[in-house]
Design a protein around this motif. Structure first.
Motif, PDB file in Angstrom:
ATOM      1  N   GLU A 113       0.811  -1.207   0.000  1.00  0.00           N
ATOM      2  CA  GLU A 113       0.000   0.000   0.000  1.00  0.00           C
ATOM      3  C   GLU A 113       0.854   1.272   0.000  1.00  0.00           C
ATOM      4  O   GLU A 113       0.339   2.357  -0.222  1.00  0.00           O
ATOM      5  N   ASN A 146       1.302  -0.175  -4.752  1.00  0.00           N
ATOM      6  CA  ASN A 146      -0.034   0.284  -4.384  1.00  0.00           C
ATOM      7  C   ASN A 146      -1.042  -0.063  -5.472  1.00  0.00           C
ATOM      8  O   ASN A 146      -0.875   0.330  -6.628  1.00  0.00           O
ATOM      9  N   TYR A 182      -3.916   0.993  -6.149  1.00  0.00           N
ATOM     10  CA  TYR A 182      -4.677   2.103  -6.713  1.00  0.00           C
ATOM     11  C   TYR A 182      -3.829   2.999  -7.612  1.00  0.00           C
ATOM     12  O   TYR A 182      -4.358   3.726  -8.436  1.00  0.00           O
ATOM     13  N   TRP A 222      -2.318   2.780 -12.994  1.00  0.00           N
ATOM     14  CA  TRP A 222      -2.365   4.029 -13.762  1.00  0.00           C
ATOM     15  C   TRP A 222      -0.973   4.478 -14.173  1.00  0.00           C
ATOM     16  O   TRP A 222      -0.811   5.120 -15.214  1.00  0.00           O
ATOM     17  N   LEU A 233      -6.896  -4.618  -9.009  1.00  0.00           N
ATOM     18  CA  LEU A 233      -7.650  -3.423  -8.623  1.00  0.00           C
ATOM     19  C   LEU A 233      -9.142  -3.684  -8.705  1.00  0.00           C
ATOM     20  O   LEU A 233      -9.912  -3.291  -7.812  1.00  0.00           O
ATOM     21  N   LYS A 256     -10.187  -5.685  -5.760  1.00  0.00           N
ATOM     22  CA  LYS A 256     -10.165  -4.872  -4.552  1.00  0.00           C
ATOM     23  C   LYS A 256     -11.381  -3.952  -4.500  1.00  0.00           C
ATOM     24  O   LYS A 256     -11.996  -3.775  -3.445  1.00  0.00           O
ATOM     25  N   LEU A 257     -11.754  -3.380  -5.647  1.00  0.00           N
ATOM     26  CA  LEU A 257     -12.933  -2.506  -5.704  1.00  0.00           C
ATOM     27  C   LEU A 257     -14.216  -3.298  -5.442  1.00  0.00           C
ATOM     28  O   LEU A 257     -15.136  -2.817  -4.779  1.00  0.00           O
ATOM     29  N   THR A 274     -14.466  -3.900  -1.811  1.00  0.00           N
ATOM     30  CA  THR A 274     -14.894  -2.676  -1.126  1.00  0.00           C
ATOM     31  C   THR A 274     -16.391  -2.462  -1.295  1.00  0.00           C
ATOM     32  O   THR A 274     -17.095  -2.095  -0.356  1.00  0.00           O
TER      33      THR A 274
END
Length: 309
Positions: free
Chosen positions: A109, A223, A225, A229, A277, A280-281, A284
């Motif tokens: 993270e 990380n 997130y 990108w 990702l 993970k989303l 969440t």
């Protein structure tokens, strides 16, 4: 020389001081009895025999069978180290397998600073080794010379390796994009870049001194997130360079489209960083739904209690 060898045995192989002395003594002269070794070293017989027993258990020495006084010979250091290496590889796999379910990777993270050139290249090598499908590299010729062999090896193993560099393209298994000046105002960096993104899962950005290769600054992050990108940004910058190169070569639009289609098919893939990702989303979102459901249930209970009152 004796002190250096003794230090290496104690610091790196876990020998005690007397075990190191006994082993070195046997390397110089063998076979020897425990009594002779204790006399030569000026150590008590009990401590010497204890060291011999420990070295036997480590498979560092061998007791000769059929000798009158129980003589010992050393296992050659190269043979001993090779055996230790094989043992370590087996133990490594066993330990990783045993602990894999416990690993939560909290460090992923964060953004972590790298503090030395040696640490930088160890991390780069590790990233290249761990790559599943895609390695993006934006680098100057100096750092590329250091890591080129690692990249070429992985490319030969089926990993897609895309390198953007101002240096000349090399004949290897990688795909090279030659950086050409975009505008007259392009910045001339007084340092060498070395940037990697692997599978959209983790990335590294570093600057090194041009003349010495000494590290100026470097960071690494896994990380979930940020990493996808960074990968996405590098890939689209590389695509821009590819298109520009083809236009400068004066290729027909039909040829450009065919080449772009082939480039896209090869490099625009659903890499694991994006899938991680997405997972993970989703987790969440599920957690939020459960929390929202709990709040709604609590509201219903509270309303019923107020109505009963």
């Amino acid at each position: 020389m004796k002190n250096i060898a003794q230090s290496l045995l104690t610091e790196h192989l876990g020998f005690s001081q007397i075990e190191a002395l006994v082993y070195l003594n046997l390397l110089r002269e063998s076979p020897q009895t425990g009594y002779k070794i204790s006399t030569t070293l000026g150590k008590s017989r009990s401590n010497t025999y204890q060291a011999l027993k420990s070295l036997e258990l480590r498979h560092a020495i061998i007791r000769l069978e059929g000798t009158q006084y129980g003589e010992f010979i050393p296992v050659p250091i190269k043979e001993f180290m090779n055996a230790r290496e094989k043992e370590f590889i087996l133990k490594k796999a066993e330990i990783i397998e045993a602990l894999k379910d416990l690993e939560i990777e909290p460090h992923q993270e964060y953004i972590i600073q790298i503090n030395s050139t040696e640490q930088l290249y160890k991390k780069v090598h590790s990233m290249i080794e761990e790559a599943k499908s895609m390695i993006l590299v934006d680098t100057d010729p100096g750092p590329l010379k250091v890591i080129h062999g690692w990249l070429d090896l992985r490319a030969g193993q089926g990993v897609n390796v895309l390198i953007e560099t101002p240096g000349e393209s090399q004949k290897d298994n990688c795909h090279h994009i030659r950086i050409q000046q975009v505008t007259p105002k392009d910045i001339e960096w007084e340092a060498d870049w070395l940037c990697l993104s692997v599978d959209g899962e983790h990335f590294l950005i570093s600057l090194l001194k041009k003349d010495t290769g000494e590290l100026i600054h470097a960071i690494w992050s896994g990380n979930p997130y940020i990493s996808p990108w960074v990968y996405n940004g590098m890939l689209h910058e590389f695509t821009f360079r590819v298109i520009r190169q083809m236009l400068l070569e004066g290729l027909e639009s039909e040829t450009i489209i065919k080449k772009l289609d082939a480039f896209t098919q090869r490099f625009f893939q659903p890499v694991s960083g994006f899938l991680r990702l997405q997972k993970k989303l989703n987790q969440t979102a599920e957690k939020n739904c459960r929390t929202s459901g709990k709040f709604q249930a609590d509201d219903l209970i509270n309303n019923e209690e107020r109505e009963n009152d």
